[in-house]
Design a protein around this motif. Sequence first.
Motif, PDB file in Angstrom:
ATOM      1  N   ARG A 162      54.336  37.027  27.851  1.00  0.00           N
ATOM      2  CA  ARG A 162      53.895  38.415  27.802  1.00  0.00           C
ATOM      3  C   ARG A 162      54.269  39.059  26.472  1.00  0.00           C
ATOM      4  O   ARG A 162      55.403  38.961  26.003  1.00  0.00           O
ATOM      5  CB  ARG A 162      54.539  39.188  28.953  1.00  0.00           C
ATOM      6  N   SER A 163      53.292  39.699  25.855  1.00  0.00           N
ATOM      7  CA  SER A 163      53.441  40.480  24.621  1.00  0.00           C
ATOM      8  C   SER A 163      53.875  39.650  23.416  1.00  0.00           C
ATOM      9  O   SER A 163      54.306  40.208  22.403  1.00  0.00           O
ATOM     10  CB  SER A 163      54.414  41.652  24.815  1.00  0.00           C
ATOM     11  N   ASP A 164      53.732  38.330  23.485  1.00  0.00           N
ATOM     12  CA  ASP A 164      54.013  37.473  22.329  1.00  0.00           C
ATOM     13  C   ASP A 164      52.691  37.210  21.611  1.00  0.00           C
ATOM     14  O   ASP A 164      52.003  36.220  21.867  1.00  0.00           O
ATOM     15  CB  ASP A 164      54.671  36.166  22.780  1.00  0.00           C
ATOM     16  N   TYR A 165      52.357  38.109  20.697  1.00  0.00           N
ATOM     17  CA  TYR A 165      51.049  38.039  20.057  1.00  0.00           C
ATOM     18  C   TYR A 165      50.974  36.903  19.044  1.00  0.00           C
ATOM     19  O   TYR A 165      49.903  36.296  18.879  1.00  0.00           O
ATOM     20  CB  TYR A 165      50.693  39.399  19.439  1.00  0.00           C
ATOM     21  N   ALA A 166      52.073  36.584  18.397  1.00  0.00           N
ATOM     22  CA  ALA A 166      52.050  35.455  17.469  1.00  0.00           C
ATOM     23  C   ALA A 166      51.689  34.171  18.204  1.00  0.00           C
ATOM     24  O   ALA A 166      50.855  33.380  17.739  1.00  0.00           O
ATOM     25  CB  ALA A 166      53.403  35.316  16.773  1.00  0.00           C
ATOM     26  N   ALA A 167      52.298  33.954  19.360  1.00  0.00           N
ATOM     27  CA  ALA A 167      51.999  32.754  20.148  1.00  0.00           C
ATOM     28  C   ALA A 167      50.566  32.790  20.675  1.00  0.00           C
ATOM     29  O   ALA A 167      49.876  31.757  20.692  1.00  0.00           O
ATOM     30  CB  ALA A 167      52.989  32.630  21.305  1.00  0.00           C
ATOM     31  N   LEU A 168      50.105  33.960  21.102  1.00  0.00           N
ATOM     32  CA  LEU A 168      48.733  34.082  21.590  1.00  0.00           C
ATOM     33  C   LEU A 168      47.739  33.743  20.491  1.00  0.00           C
ATOM     34  O   LEU A 168      46.788  32.977  20.711  1.00  0.00           O
ATOM     35  CB  LEU A 168      48.478  35.495  22.106  1.00  0.00           C
ATOM     36  N   TYR A 169      47.933  34.312  19.305  1.00  0.00           N
ATOM     37  CA  TYR A 169      47.008  34.063  18.206  1.00  0.00           C
ATOM     38  C   TYR A 169      46.961  32.568  17.855  1.00  0.00           C
ATOM     39  O   TYR A 169      45.890  32.025  17.569  1.00  0.00           O
ATOM     40  CB  TYR A 169      47.424  34.843  16.967  1.00  0.00           C
ATOM     41  N   THR A 170      48.108  31.923  17.869  1.00  0.00           N
ATOM     42  CA  THR A 170      48.145  30.492  17.549  1.00  0.00           C
ATOM     43  C   THR A 170      47.354  29.691  18.573  1.00  0.00           C
ATOM     44  O   THR A 170      46.567  28.804  18.219  1.00  0.00           O
ATOM     45  CB  THR A 170      49.595  29.997  17.481  1.00  0.00           C
ATOM     46  N   LEU A 171      47.542  30.015  19.837  1.00  0.00           N
ATOM     47  CA  LEU A 171      46.791  29.335  20.887  1.00  0.00           C
ATOM     48  C   LEU A 171      45.298  29.595  20.741  1.00  0.00           C
ATOM     49  O   LEU A 171      44.474  28.664  20.873  1.00  0.00           O
ATOM     50  CB  LEU A 171      47.279  29.797  22.257  1.00  0.00           C
ATOM     51  N   MET A 172      44.930  30.824  20.467  1.00  0.00           N
ATOM     52  CA  MET A 172      43.517  31.164  20.307  1.00  0.00           C
ATOM     53  C   MET A 172      42.896  30.388  19.149  1.00  0.00           C
ATOM     54  O   MET A 172      41.784  29.857  19.265  1.00  0.00           O
ATOM     55  CB  MET A 172      43.350  32.669  20.097  1.00  0.00           C
ATOM     56  N   ARG A 173      43.611  30.318  18.031  1.00  0.00           N
ATOM     57  CA  ARG A 173      43.064  29.578  16.892  1.00  0.00           C
ATOM     58  C   ARG A 173      42.911  28.094  17.232  1.00  0.00           C
ATOM     59  O   ARG A 173      41.884  27.474  16.923  1.00  0.00           O
ATOM     60  CB  ARG A 173      43.975  29.735  15.675  1.00  0.00           C
ATOM     61  N   GLU A 174      43.914  27.540  17.895  1.00  0.00           N
ATOM     62  CA  GLU A 174      43.855  26.118  18.241  1.00  0.00           C
ATOM     63  C   GLU A 174      42.692  25.808  19.175  1.00  0.00           C
ATOM     64  O   GLU A 174      42.061  24.748  19.060  1.00  0.00           O
ATOM     65  CB  GLU A 174      45.175  25.694  18.901  1.00  0.00           C
ATOM     66  N   ARG A 175      42.389  26.717  20.072  1.00  0.00           N
ATOM     67  CA  ARG A 175      41.334  26.483  21.062  1.00  0.00           C
ATOM     68  C   ARG A 175      39.960  26.990  20.609  1.00  0.00           C
ATOM     69  O   ARG A 175      38.979  26.792  21.317  1.00  0.00           O
ATOM     70  CB  ARG A 175      41.711  27.164  22.387  1.00  0.00           C
ATOM     71  N   GLY A 176      39.905  27.657  19.466  1.00  0.00           N
ATOM     72  CA  GLY A 176      38.627  28.179  18.996  1.00  0.00           C
ATOM     73  C   GLY A 176      38.180  29.439  19.707  1.00  0.00           C
ATOM     74  O   GLY A 176      36.987  29.775  19.700  1.00  0.00           O
TER      75      GLY A 176
END
Length: 392
Positions: A162-176
């Motif tokens: 929750r609220s970890d935007y750095a981790a979210l962005y990394t996952l989003m980039r990895e998954r496209g």
Amino acid sequence: FAPLPVGRGTLQAAPALGALPYTVYLGNLHSQTNHSDGGAELDNCKGAQDPLTAKYGPDAAFAYAHKHGLDILVASEHNHMYDGSDGTNANADPATATGLYRKGLETAAAYSAANPGFLALYGMEWGVINKGGHVNIFNSDQLLGWEKNGKGELLADIATPRSDYAALYTLMRERGWIGQFNHPSTSGQFAINGQALGYTADGDEAMALCEVANSTAFSTNDREGETRRSNYEAACNKLLEAGFHVAFSTNQDNHCANWGTAYSNRTGILVPNGTPLGRASFVEAVRARRVFATMDKGSQLVLTANGRLMGERFTNSGPLTLVANFASTAGKQVAAVAIMEGVPGRGGMVTQLSSEATTTFTPAPGAHFYYAKVTQADGNVLWSAPVWVTQE
């Protein structure tokens, strides 16, 4: 600039000779149904609904938007409400939560397949407002979350803190996956290492849109007459100055059963002529930032820079000519034009460069971004996507 052709023939206008080879599809990229806290009947909609309790689901939302002339509707359900709770339901079944998300995806795909020319999209609005911020993720086939039931089972497909935007962005980039900053605030949201609206390279890859102005989320108006709205241009400008390459969008965040009809605002998506509208072509257009935001569904705004299209990033030497191409299918007149400029990564202020629709100048060496903002005589505003120029 004659209007570009518009999807499904609504507000159709013949393109000018040599016009840009794109068709404009008009959408509302942010709404809720009874898969989270939306979908209430208009005569009984006083705000956000208790999760999973209202009358109307995604099937009704897509049909409604389609009937009322939209080309695209995104049902963006709150990712932490699939357990039927605004908090955490200790008795929730993970399979029920993830199954509901998959059902939404299937409903959207089936509606789009049965109705060519209309795009039904189903995704999630990830995050919480308090010490967080809402992110729309448009193309994830898996539910993301952090909540667990009383047995310690994750109520999602993929765990995301929750609220970890750095981790979210990394996952989003990895998954496209591509995303949109929803109704961003200038402070207290999307923090990275304590910095609001914090930049990461992964976030820059994943986050493509920023809501610049929305009609109110709890409107019960279904005649495009809602007068309440919020403006987020200052926050979007901060994101641009932080280094994010985001284009502007404008949506309705509908929680009541008036998907796309609260006001006349739309996000315009430019898809190459001859390319069918679908999730793939939508994602490609958004990833390329071929997007404009308009408070008037009958008006268009496309910025070019030395003939390059808004959304592009390029290196330039010598003079730069910016052209704010405005068109209206209803004969609306322009009251004011503003060409805005900023510097990505500077963390400063976006300022007005010019009040002329065609502006030629030689930028200072270095990186810049520019976008056009047009105000119609009736007060409705349009924003182009930026162009990003590195001047040699």
